[in-house]
Enzyme design. Structure first.
Site, PDB file in Angstrom:
ATOM      1  N   SER A   1       0.833  -1.197   0.000  1.00  0.00           N
ATOM      2  CA  SER A   1       0.000   0.000   0.000  1.00  0.00           C
ATOM      3  C   SER A   1       0.872   1.253   0.000  1.00  0.00           C
ATOM      4  CB  SER A   1      -0.958  -0.056   1.187  1.00  0.00           C
ATOM      5  OG  SER A   1      -1.981   0.896   1.079  1.00  0.00           O
TER       6      SER A   1
ATOM      7  N   ASP B   1     -10.121  -5.698  -3.424  1.00  0.00           N
ATOM      8  CA  ASP B   1      -9.563  -4.658  -2.556  1.00  0.00           C
ATOM      9  C   ASP B   1     -10.430  -3.402  -2.674  1.00  0.00           C
ATOM     10  OD1 ASP B   1      -8.018  -2.496  -1.580  1.00  0.00           O
ATOM     11  OD2 ASP B   1      -6.146  -3.494  -2.109  1.00  0.00           O
TER      12      ASP B   1
ATOM     13  N   HIS C   1      -7.320  -6.064   0.762  1.00  0.00           N
ATOM     14  CA  HIS C   1      -6.139  -5.250   1.058  1.00  0.00           C
ATOM     15  C   HIS C   1      -5.420  -5.701   2.330  1.00  0.00           C
ATOM     16  CE1 HIS C   1      -4.005  -1.538  -0.023  1.00  0.00           C
ATOM     17  NE2 HIS C   1      -3.941  -1.206   1.254  1.00  0.00           N
TER      18      HIS C   1
END
Length: 279
Positions: free
Chosen positions: A146, A222, A256
């Site tokens: 991320s 995600d 995620h």
């Protein structure tokens, strides 16, 4: 440098250290996993840069990386994700800016520019500290998740020859064109968006190219991908334009979370091990 804890894991040691950072002007903590091979010889190093709200502990506790790292003889270092203990005005008000959200850049706007130099920390100060104190052979790869995936990409793109390989899980690929990045860059770098380009992987690929192939895993379930925060298609387009090799693997059904990372971390570790051996 102060040892906080040491935990045996798969024959190696997971250790946490505290030290005074001159780049960040505060006390910082990092974690390092040393495989069993490090007791006999110097070993290569994988940098792991974590995402928003994380510390040095998330990856080491949740990713399940130590078993394969021990097998492959790779050390792993996890820095924290921002300066700590500075208590700047508004620093703790949001999850996507300030504490836990350093974005691995060098801030130029006050008051952030005194402490928020995470890029200098992870590419300069901390590598020198590790080299001085641990049995590392000078070969390094880099990865992250991320915000940390964004950090891994920009560190590799801005430092040709520094890393043998780079990969990322669900990275913020195009921060100058997504809400997370626009908010953070405005605060850290100011409103002039031309100053943002040096910290955006897509812009760096187009302006500099890359001596490394890029490897990215992205889950199609995600929610941050679906909301436009991650923009892997923009990175894909930039790499095509610049003729930079990119392996973008869309992983059906994955979100995620660290369940996603744990599912594919073995692939990434073996990928980096191959390049570290070949360097």
């Amino acid at each position: 440098m102060e040892l906080i804890s040491a935990t045996k894991s798969f024959g190696g040691w997971l250790k946490r250290y505290k030290h005074r950072s001159e780049a960040l002007h505060c006390e910082m903590i990092f974690a390092i996993y040393l495989p069993p091979a490090a007791e006999e010889k110097s070993v290569p190093l994988l940098w792991w840069l974590s995402g928003l709200t994380c510390t040095d502990e998330n990856f080491m506790q949740k990713a399940g990386a130590q078993r394969i790292a021990a097998e492959l003889g790779i050390a792993i270092v996890c820095p924290d994700t921002s300066p700590r203990g500075t208590d700047l005005p508004g620093e703790h008000d949001r999850y996507d800016f300030g504490s836990g959200a350093g974005f691995y850049i060098n801030a130029t706007e006050s008051p952030w520019n005194r402490h928020y130099h995470m890029y200098d920390y992870v590419t300069g100060e901390l590598p020198a500290l590790l080299e001085a104190h641990f049995p590392l052979n000078g070969k390094a790869a880099i990865s992250g998740h991320s915000m940390g995936g964004h950090g891994a990409l920009i560190c590799a793109l801005k430092n040709p020859g520094r890393y043998t390989s780079v990969s990322a899980f669900a990275p913020i690929c195009n921060p100058s064109q997504c809400p997370w990045g626009e908010s953070a860059f405005s605060g850290y770098l100011g409103k002039d968006q031309t100053n943002w380009r040096e910290w955006d992987a897509c812009e760096l690929v187009k302006s500099r190219g890359s001596n490394l192939a890029l490897m990215v895993d992205q889950g199609d379930a995600d929610n941050f991908y679906q909301d436009g925060q991650l923009r892997p298609e923009a990175l894909q387009a930039a790499c095509k334009e610049a003729e930079v090799p990119l392996t973008l693997r869309m992983q059906p059904g994955y979100d995620h979370s660290y369940f996603f990372i744990a599912s594919f971390i073995d692939d990434h570790l073996r990928y980096h091990a191959h390049h570290l051996r070949s360097a």
